[in-house]
Scaffold this motif. Sequence first.
Motif, PDB file in Angstrom:
ATOM      1  N   ASN A   1       0.843  -1.198   0.000  1.00 39.32           N
ATOM      2  CA  ASN A   1       0.000   0.000   0.000  1.00 39.32           C
ATOM      3  C   ASN A   1       0.878   1.249   0.000  1.00 39.32           C
ATOM      4  O   ASN A   1       1.882   1.313   0.711  1.00 39.32           O
ATOM      5  CB  ASN A   1      -0.900   0.013   1.239  1.00 39.32           C
ATOM      6  CG  ASN A   1      -1.831  -1.181   1.274  1.00 39.32           C
ATOM      7  OD1 ASN A   1      -2.554  -1.440   0.318  1.00 39.32           O
ATOM      8  ND2 ASN A   1      -1.807  -1.934   2.377  1.00 39.32           N
ATOM      9  N   ALA A   2       0.498   2.224  -0.788  1.00 34.80           N
ATOM     10  CA  ALA A   2       1.244   3.484  -0.871  1.00 34.80           C
ATOM     11  C   ALA A   2       0.333   4.614  -0.429  1.00 34.80           C
ATOM     12  O   ALA A   2      -0.767   4.785  -0.974  1.00 34.80           O
ATOM     13  CB  ALA A   2       1.723   3.714  -2.301  1.00 34.80           C
TER      14      ALA A   2
ATOM     15  N   GLY B   1       3.203  -3.280   3.848  1.00 38.63           N
ATOM     16  CA  GLY B   1       2.772  -4.566   3.293  1.00 38.63           C
ATOM     17  C   GLY B   1       3.415  -4.933   1.980  1.00 38.63           C
ATOM     18  O   GLY B   1       2.832  -5.671   1.176  1.00 38.63           O
ATOM     19  N   THR B   2       4.630  -4.449   1.732  1.00 37.69           N
ATOM     20  CA  THR B   2       5.296  -4.749   0.455  1.00 37.69           C
ATOM     21  C   THR B   2       5.981  -6.109   0.491  1.00 37.69           C
ATOM     22  O   THR B   2       6.276  -6.649   1.562  1.00 37.69           O
ATOM     23  CB  THR B   2       6.352  -3.679   0.132  1.00 37.69           C
ATOM     24  OG1 THR B   2       7.309  -3.639   1.192  1.00 37.69           O
ATOM     25  CG2 THR B   2       5.714  -2.325  -0.040  1.00 37.69           C
TER      26      THR B   2
ATOM     27  N   ASN C   1       8.941 -12.116   7.212  1.00 36.32           N
ATOM     28  CA  ASN C   1       7.965 -11.794   8.255  1.00 36.32           C
ATOM     29  C   ASN C   1       7.590 -13.062   9.025  1.00 36.32           C
ATOM     30  O   ASN C   1       7.902 -14.176   8.621  1.00 36.32           O
ATOM     31  CB  ASN C   1       6.725 -11.105   7.659  1.00 36.32           C
ATOM     32  CG  ASN C   1       5.978 -12.028   6.696  1.00 36.32           C
ATOM     33  OD1 ASN C   1       5.785 -13.199   6.957  1.00 36.32           O
ATOM     34  ND2 ASN C   1       5.546 -11.464   5.572  1.00 36.32           N
ATOM     35  N   HIS C   2       6.925 -12.898  10.144  1.00 34.95           N
ATOM     36  CA  HIS C   2       6.690 -14.011  11.049  1.00 34.95           C
ATOM     37  C   HIS C   2       5.873 -15.122  10.404  1.00 34.95           C
ATOM     38  O   HIS C   2       6.139 -16.299  10.638  1.00 34.95           O
ATOM     39  CB  HIS C   2       5.997 -13.512  12.322  1.00 34.95           C
ATOM     40  CG  HIS C   2       6.886 -12.658  13.178  1.00 34.95           C
ATOM     41  ND1 HIS C   2       8.021 -13.156  13.785  1.00 34.95           N
ATOM     42  CD2 HIS C   2       6.817 -11.337  13.504  1.00 34.95           C
ATOM     43  CE1 HIS C   2       8.614 -12.180  14.468  1.00 34.95           C
ATOM     44  NE2 HIS C   2       7.908 -11.065  14.312  1.00 34.95           N
TER      45      HIS C   2
ATOM     46  N   PRO D   1       2.528   0.161  -7.207  1.00 42.54           N
ATOM     47  CA  PRO D   1       1.460   1.155  -7.031  1.00 42.54           C
ATOM     48  C   PRO D   1       1.943   2.598  -7.013  1.00 42.54           C
ATOM     49  O   PRO D   1       1.301   3.475  -7.586  1.00 42.54           O
ATOM     50  CB  PRO D   1       0.831   0.755  -5.690  1.00 42.54           C
ATOM     51  CG  PRO D   1       1.843  -0.103  -5.004  1.00 42.54           C
ATOM     52  CD  PRO D   1       2.581  -0.800  -6.098  1.00 42.54           C
ATOM     53  N   ARG D   2       3.077   2.856  -6.373  1.00 44.36           N
ATOM     54  CA  ARG D   2       3.571   4.234  -6.335  1.00 44.36           C
ATOM     55  C   ARG D   2       4.005   4.693  -7.724  1.00 44.36           C
ATOM     56  O   ARG D   2       3.766   5.840  -8.114  1.00 44.36           O
ATOM     57  CB  ARG D   2       4.724   4.345  -5.334  1.00 44.36           C
ATOM     58  CG  ARG D   2       5.403   5.704  -5.303  1.00 44.36           C
ATOM     59  CD  ARG D   2       4.430   6.826  -4.991  1.00 44.36           C
ATOM     60  NE  ARG D   2       5.111   8.107  -4.773  1.00 44.36           N
ATOM     61  CZ  ARG D   2       4.608   9.279  -5.120  1.00 44.36           C
ATOM     62  NH1 ARG D   2       3.419   9.363  -5.698  1.00 44.36           N
ATOM     63  NH2 ARG D   2       5.285  10.386  -4.883  1.00 44.36           N
ATOM     64  N   LEU D   3       4.616   3.802  -8.487  1.00 49.35           N
ATOM     65  CA  LEU D   3       5.021   4.179  -9.844  1.00 49.35           C
ATOM     66  C   LEU D   3       3.814   4.509 -10.702  1.00 49.35           C
ATOM     67  O   LEU D   3       3.866   5.421 -11.539  1.00 49.35           O
ATOM     68  CB  LEU D   3       5.846   3.060 -10.496  1.00 49.35           C
ATOM     69  CG  LEU D   3       7.369   3.229 -10.395  1.00 49.35           C
ATOM     70  CD1 LEU D   3       7.817   3.313  -8.962  1.00 49.35           C
ATOM     71  CD2 LEU D   3       8.092   2.118 -11.123  1.00 49.35           C
TER      72      LEU D   3
END
Length: 802
Positions: free
Chosen positions: A184-185, A201-202, A237-238, A372-374
Amino acid sequence: MASLTVQQFINKIEEQRSLKETNAASYKEIYYIVCSILNEFISEDWKQTSDQVRSSMAKRVYYISMEFLIGSLLKNNLLHYNLLTVCNDALLELGFDPEKVYEAEHDPGLGNGGLGRLAACFLDSMASLKYPGIGCGIRYRYGLFEQKIINGYQTEFPDDWLKEIYPWELRKDEDSVVIEYGGNASLYNNESGNLSCKYSGTEKVRAIPYDIPIVGFRNQFINTLRLWSAEPVLELNHAKKDNYYDHLEYEKQIEQISGYLYPDDSSIAGKKLRLKQQYFLVAASLRQILNDYRENHSSNYHLLYEKVVIQINDTHPTLAIPELMRILMDEEQFSWSEAWNVVENLFAYTNHTIMSEALETWPVWMVQEIVPRLYMIIEEMNERFCLYIFYNHPELRHKIPQLAIIADDHVHMARLAIVASFRVNGVAKLHTEILKTKEMRSFHSVFPGKFQNKTNGISHRRWLLMANPTLAEFISSIISPVWIDQPCELNQLLRYSNDRELLKELAAIKLANKQDLARYIFKQTGITVNDQSIFDIQIKRLHEYKRQLLNVFHIIYLYERVKENPNLNVMPRTFIFAAKAAPGYHLAKEIIKLIHTVADIVNNDLSIQGKIKVVFLENYNVSLAEKIIPAADVSEQISTASKEASGTGNMKMMMNGALTIGTLDGANLEMEQLVGKHNMFIFGLRSEEVYQHYNLGDYQANEIFQTDQRIQFILNQLHDGLYHTSSFKDIYFQLLQTNDPYFILKDFDSYVEAQHLIDLTFRDQLKWQSKCLINIAHSGKFSSDRTINEYASAIWNINSLK
């Protein structure tokens, strides 16, 4: 420069062999030993070059490409260190066949065709001319595929080129970077009052660089090809730590990113993987570019373009543009205008074709999901550009949908590259004119200063000096070795174009090369070919527009003529093909099957007295090309006019003394302008005629089918005649029901006439060899040294460190 006597080279080999438990070394072991000896010189010069570039504060070019078809390097590097003859003599003294040692090297699976080979030639020229440059690519675990022909059909197997240690690469863990996908961005105002972005969440991927030295020709200057490999980030991540199977699935997905060249994009998953690959390449490369700049120049990126230029090779690396905008705005707190000023002065874009597969687009939803940011940045670029057109070019308002970066729910990568780059270049004069006046005419009117031409070139060191040493020595004996450093000096050969004794020597060199290839053909296929026949060669990617089918139709026609009259006075011909078809390209694979079906019939028909042979050599790559090209009499460059951007196989065979049969397409046009129409065999529609047919819609393939008995006979043979047992109805219907989109039937008559002229001309060997020498003499114009010098002065604004 490395300097070793034969005895010293022998001593070095023996010294390393003595460290092994047995002296009965295999060719593979000897290969690794010779690489090790050479790497001693390379490592020292590599460091010195790096120090020289750093201390000079020189501007560097970063050449980003999805492909680098570098071929095998041992023989090339020995040549560049002036140790090839010494090594050959040392190996012979020790009882080893040098060629078997060199053949122990597997071609790196880093490319597919002309795009990747061009990039490799450019790197060679940059190093040999001492331009500071770095190639940026992906270290594919598997290449495109290894081609096997089974019952005439192409079958694909993994190209496992890294199954053994690759001696030229150097892993650089300390330069690894982390890439982030998806997530998410969310936007916010940073301390400077500009918009920035936070991520959550990347998916994280580690990019590990492997460096390969690109050795300059006898100048101790070594540039770098940096290839990125995808590996999992250890700090999982866990959830992934706790679930073993999730962990394995995660590792598998990550490794796929650098897993293999051009994943099949016929599925959504394949498309996503391609897009991930492209972002992986540019994101990792930009991190390294910025790190280099910070270490060597400044931490202030506002003037980055004064010391760095980035050349994007086709549209595949175009995401580098919004990625740099992202870094500058989100991490360096640049405003949009500050970041845009850097970007539009930094990037240059090479367009390679007007074919649809190169004018890449991506679904909007996919770009939003993966980067998403791009996408936010691309959307802003698009809005600003469309507003610019609306207010500054009202005459183009109605064309905004055809100019917009985002249109029809797709991101258009070529449009993005054009808008954001300070230079856009085509790769042959004709190609560039088509871009400016037809395919990208509106862009050219908006940005008239952006478009340039840079006609492609080839490394004359690899494709003449190394691949054809006998011819190279012959040339040097006539005009001195000056041509090696100044390839345009090959034009001195023109004064000897009527020297009968020299032309006989040239013919003898060609015959020896043909005999070598004939032995290779027999070894690989069991087919015996006549070395006195015309070696008619078409080697390139299998695609409809390259028209291997036109070549096959002529073979069918010629075979029927000879079969009807076995005493027909024709020169014996050996038609040689080598090509890979994309795994999902059904019609291209059918054409490969047709070539083999025709070969089975023709080669086994004793009634034609061996006048025609058809050969298909499987698994075409750089090493195979080096065997075939020196033996070529005829170079088939027969693409539909306007479809081939440039071509480089035409240049390689020209340089080795083959005569071209071709359309006035791509660089063929410039070749014809140099050597004259009497020293090539030109046929077919011109590009303007092709466009006229497209515009008027007046071409009717069925009319030719109905009126040309030769065409009728050939197509009926495919449908229900001699060749129908393998069911070539798809080819039949492609030509008649889809109206022959590449004008094969239209150009057939002209092609047959040109082939007949070849037959007549070849009978006068002195006349033929004179034409060959004239072609060789003009081929220096197509050296990649000339191309790189043009890029350096007109686009990159970089200086040689000579």
